[in-house]
Design an enzyme around this catalytic site. Structure first.
Site, PDB file in Angstrom:
ATOM      1  N   GLU A  32     -18.030   1.157   0.070  1.00 37.65           N
ATOM      2  CA  GLU A  32     -16.987   1.642   0.974  1.00 37.65           C
ATOM      3  C   GLU A  32     -17.254   3.065   1.458  1.00 37.65           C
ATOM      4  O   GLU A  32     -16.349   3.749   1.914  1.00 37.65           O
ATOM      5  CB  GLU A  32     -15.629   1.577   0.269  1.00 37.65           C
ATOM      6  CG  GLU A  32     -15.208   0.178  -0.108  1.00 37.65           C
ATOM      7  CD  GLU A  32     -13.873   0.150  -0.813  1.00 37.65           C
ATOM      8  OE1 GLU A  32     -12.838   0.281  -0.136  1.00 37.65           O
ATOM      9  OE2 GLU A  32     -13.851  -0.001  -2.045  1.00 37.65           O
ATOM     10  N   SER A 160     -11.700  -3.017   0.275  1.00 37.87           N
ATOM     11  CA  SER A 160     -11.894  -3.168   1.722  1.00 37.87           C
ATOM     12  C   SER A 160     -12.327  -4.572   2.123  1.00 37.87           C
ATOM     13  O   SER A 160     -12.971  -4.760   3.152  1.00 37.87           O
ATOM     14  CB  SER A 160     -12.907  -2.141   2.252  1.00 37.87           C
ATOM     15  OG  SER A 160     -12.392  -0.834   2.135  1.00 37.87           O
ATOM     16  N   TYR A 226     -10.700  -2.467   9.842  1.00 37.62           N
ATOM     17  CA  TYR A 226     -11.281  -1.214  10.341  1.00 37.62           C
ATOM     18  C   TYR A 226     -11.842  -1.256  11.760  1.00 37.62           C
ATOM     19  O   TYR A 226     -12.060  -0.205  12.357  1.00 37.62           O
ATOM     20  CB  TYR A 226     -12.401  -0.766   9.387  1.00 37.62           C
ATOM     21  CG  TYR A 226     -11.922  -0.546   7.985  1.00 37.62           C
ATOM     22  CD1 TYR A 226     -11.035   0.486   7.678  1.00 37.62           C
ATOM     23  CD2 TYR A 226     -12.322  -1.379   6.952  1.00 37.62           C
ATOM     24  CE1 TYR A 226     -10.576   0.688   6.388  1.00 37.62           C
ATOM     25  CE2 TYR A 226     -11.873  -1.186   5.652  1.00 37.62           C
ATOM     26  CZ  TYR A 226     -11.005  -0.155   5.386  1.00 37.62           C
ATOM     27  OH  TYR A 226     -10.548   0.034   4.094  1.00 37.62           O
ATOM     28  N   ARG A 265      -1.208   1.514  -3.097  1.00 41.05           N
ATOM     29  CA  ARG A 265      -0.810   0.510  -2.110  1.00 41.05           C
ATOM     30  C   ARG A 265      -1.036  -0.873  -2.699  1.00 41.05           C
ATOM     31  O   ARG A 265      -2.110  -1.164  -3.231  1.00 41.05           O
ATOM     32  CB  ARG A 265      -1.640   0.652  -0.839  1.00 41.05           C
ATOM     33  CG  ARG A 265      -1.045  -0.053   0.376  1.00 41.05           C
ATOM     34  CD  ARG A 265      -2.062  -0.247   1.482  1.00 41.05           C
ATOM     35  NE  ARG A 265      -2.958  -1.347   1.189  1.00 41.05           N
ATOM     36  CZ  ARG A 265      -4.291  -1.256   1.171  1.00 41.05           C
ATOM     37  NH1 ARG A 265      -4.885  -0.094   1.410  1.00 41.05           N
ATOM     38  NH2 ARG A 265      -5.037  -2.313   0.903  1.00 41.05           N
ATOM     39  N   ASP A 267      -0.970  -5.140  -2.162  1.00 40.60           N
ATOM     40  CA  ASP A 267      -1.096  -6.201  -1.173  1.00 40.60           C
ATOM     41  C   ASP A 267      -0.434  -7.456  -1.727  1.00 40.60           C
ATOM     42  O   ASP A 267      -0.702  -7.871  -2.864  1.00 40.60           O
ATOM     43  CB  ASP A 267      -2.561  -6.475  -0.857  1.00 40.60           C
ATOM     44  CG  ASP A 267      -3.251  -5.260  -0.245  1.00 40.60           C
ATOM     45  OD1 ASP A 267      -2.570  -4.494   0.461  1.00 40.60           O
ATOM     46  OD2 ASP A 267      -4.464  -5.081  -0.473  1.00 40.60           O
ATOM     47  N   GLU A 280      -3.394  -7.452  -5.257  1.00 48.79           N
ATOM     48  CA  GLU A 280      -4.081  -6.334  -5.896  1.00 48.79           C
ATOM     49  C   GLU A 280      -3.365  -5.026  -5.605  1.00 48.79           C
ATOM     50  O   GLU A 280      -2.479  -4.964  -4.750  1.00 48.79           O
ATOM     51  CB  GLU A 280      -5.532  -6.239  -5.434  1.00 48.79           C
ATOM     52  CG  GLU A 280      -5.703  -5.976  -3.944  1.00 48.79           C
ATOM     53  CD  GLU A 280      -7.167  -5.917  -3.542  1.00 48.79           C
ATOM     54  OE1 GLU A 280      -7.753  -4.820  -3.644  1.00 48.79           O
ATOM     55  OE2 GLU A 280      -7.720  -6.948  -3.123  1.00 48.79           O
ATOM     56  N   ASN A 282      -4.349  -0.862  -4.871  1.00 49.18           N
ATOM     57  CA  ASN A 282      -5.379   0.140  -4.572  1.00 49.18           C
ATOM     58  C   ASN A 282      -4.862   1.513  -4.947  1.00 49.18           C
ATOM     59  O   ASN A 282      -3.776   1.908  -4.511  1.00 49.18           O
ATOM     60  CB  ASN A 282      -5.730   0.112  -3.083  1.00 49.18           C
ATOM     61  CG  ASN A 282      -6.320  -1.214  -2.651  1.00 49.18           C
ATOM     62  OD1 ASN A 282      -7.508  -1.444  -2.777  1.00 49.18           O
ATOM     63  ND2 ASN A 282      -5.481  -2.119  -2.157  1.00 49.18           N
ATOM     64  N   GLY A 286      -7.063   3.671   1.952  1.00 45.30           N
ATOM     65  CA  GLY A 286      -7.701   4.284   3.111  1.00 45.30           C
ATOM     66  C   GLY A 286      -6.803   5.280   3.825  1.00 45.30           C
ATOM     67  O   GLY A 286      -5.579   5.153   3.823  1.00 45.30           O
TER      68      GLY A 286
END
Length: 320
Positions: A32, A160, A226, A265, A267, A280, A282, A286
């Protein structure tokens, strides 16, 4: 953790001088890296604009030498993936007694390991898709028989959406397992949850407004995150008030189970019956122009600079 509605009260009111000299750590050697370079540049720009004495370090071969030779009062970690988000950087900084942003060693290492994160959630009765680990074609055959299709294949320690693939038959599953094995020796396969996807950010112990994601891709992959210009982000997320409250509570429980601090964060998927499923967490999300935490912060009344300063301010208030 609290699910109270966040507001601009979360913004830092501290004099930027109290942070001292701040090293923004970005880049690194993970898969990443390119995303981290963009995140780090944005964070550094915001800190400087906010009056913080900040400078950037692209974490490379000379990193240890720079840590020792540079005057660093605290570190803002914007390293995505291994070497920065997995607890190793956090442990190094703790050994050097340099305060840093975000989660500590344990939560960082745990959240980076998708399999063990799921095991923790399962032990607490938090909903997460059924799964299996893949180490051979025989494992693929067993997983197909047990879980059915479609399935989603993931390297267990990547972010990512790198190395991920949706599969609909055994041949695709075996091919996806082999591809994911190039990124990680541990490969995870999960039941596919059909329905809307949500991402929910935590900031300083509060849940930010959930974001509903929409993509023309088969799932929210690297390109959708992205590169694509047609990815849809909905804030408000469109859920009824009681379901949004349920989603926020589940997110708070999921992050508390992992032990996240500062910011994170989660998901989450929602199936046809309305049930939510944790995917998951994070711990260093990002911070690019396509990123979701800044988007959620804006919906809560915080601009990018205020968000960055709030994350940094949290490093003054706790550690351990």
């Amino acid at each position: 953790m609290t699910v109270a509605t966040p507001s601009t009260a979360q913004a830092s009111t501290l004099d930027p001088k109290v942070f001292g000299r701040v090293a923004v750590l970005f880049g690194g050697k993970s898969a990443e890296r390119e995303v981290s370079l963009k995140s780090g540049a944005a964070v550094l720009e915001a800190l400087l604009a906010g009056g913080v004495d900040a400078f950037g370090i692209d974490v490379g071969a000379d990193f240890l030498q720079r840590l020792v030779s540079e005057k660093i009062d605290r570190a803002f970690i914007v390293l995505h993936g291994r070497g920065g988000e997995d607890g190793s950087m956090q442990g190094l900084l703790e050994c050097l007694e340099i305060p840093y942003t975000g989660s500590g060693v344990l939560a960082s290492a745990l959240a980076m390991d998708k399999l063990r994160t799921k095991q923790v959630w399962q032990s607490l009765g938090l909903s997460t898709p059924l799964h299996a680990t893949l180490n051979s074609t025989g494992d693929c055959e067993s997983a197909a028989a047990e879980l059915g299709f479609p399935l989603i294949v993931k390297p267990a320690h990547e972010g990512s959406s790198i190395g991920m693939a949706k599969v609909s038959n055994l041949a695709e599953l075996i091919a996806a397992w082999r591809d994911a094995s190039q990124y990680d020796s541990q490969v995870l396969v999960e039941q596919w949850i059909s329905g809307p996807e949500f991402t929910i950010a935590m900031l300083r112990g509060q849940v930010l407004p959930p974001i509903a994601l929409g993509t023309s891709h088969s799932f929210y992959d690297y390109d959708a995150k992205y590169l694509a210009n047609d990815t849809q982000y909905r804030v408000p997320c469109g859920l009824a008030a009681d379901k949004e409250a349920e989603l926020k509570t589940l997110t708070a429980q999921a992050c508390e189970a992992v032990g996240t601090q500062g910011w994170a964060r989660a998901d989450v998927m929602q199936d046809a019956s309305g049930k939510f499923w944790l995917l998951e967490v994070n711990t260093v999300p990002g911070m690019t122009d396509h990123s979701l935490v800044p988007m959620a912060a804006r919906a809560a009344g915080l601009d990018f600079q205020q968000l960055v300063l709030a994350i940094l301010a949290d490093s003054l208030e706790r550690r351990g």
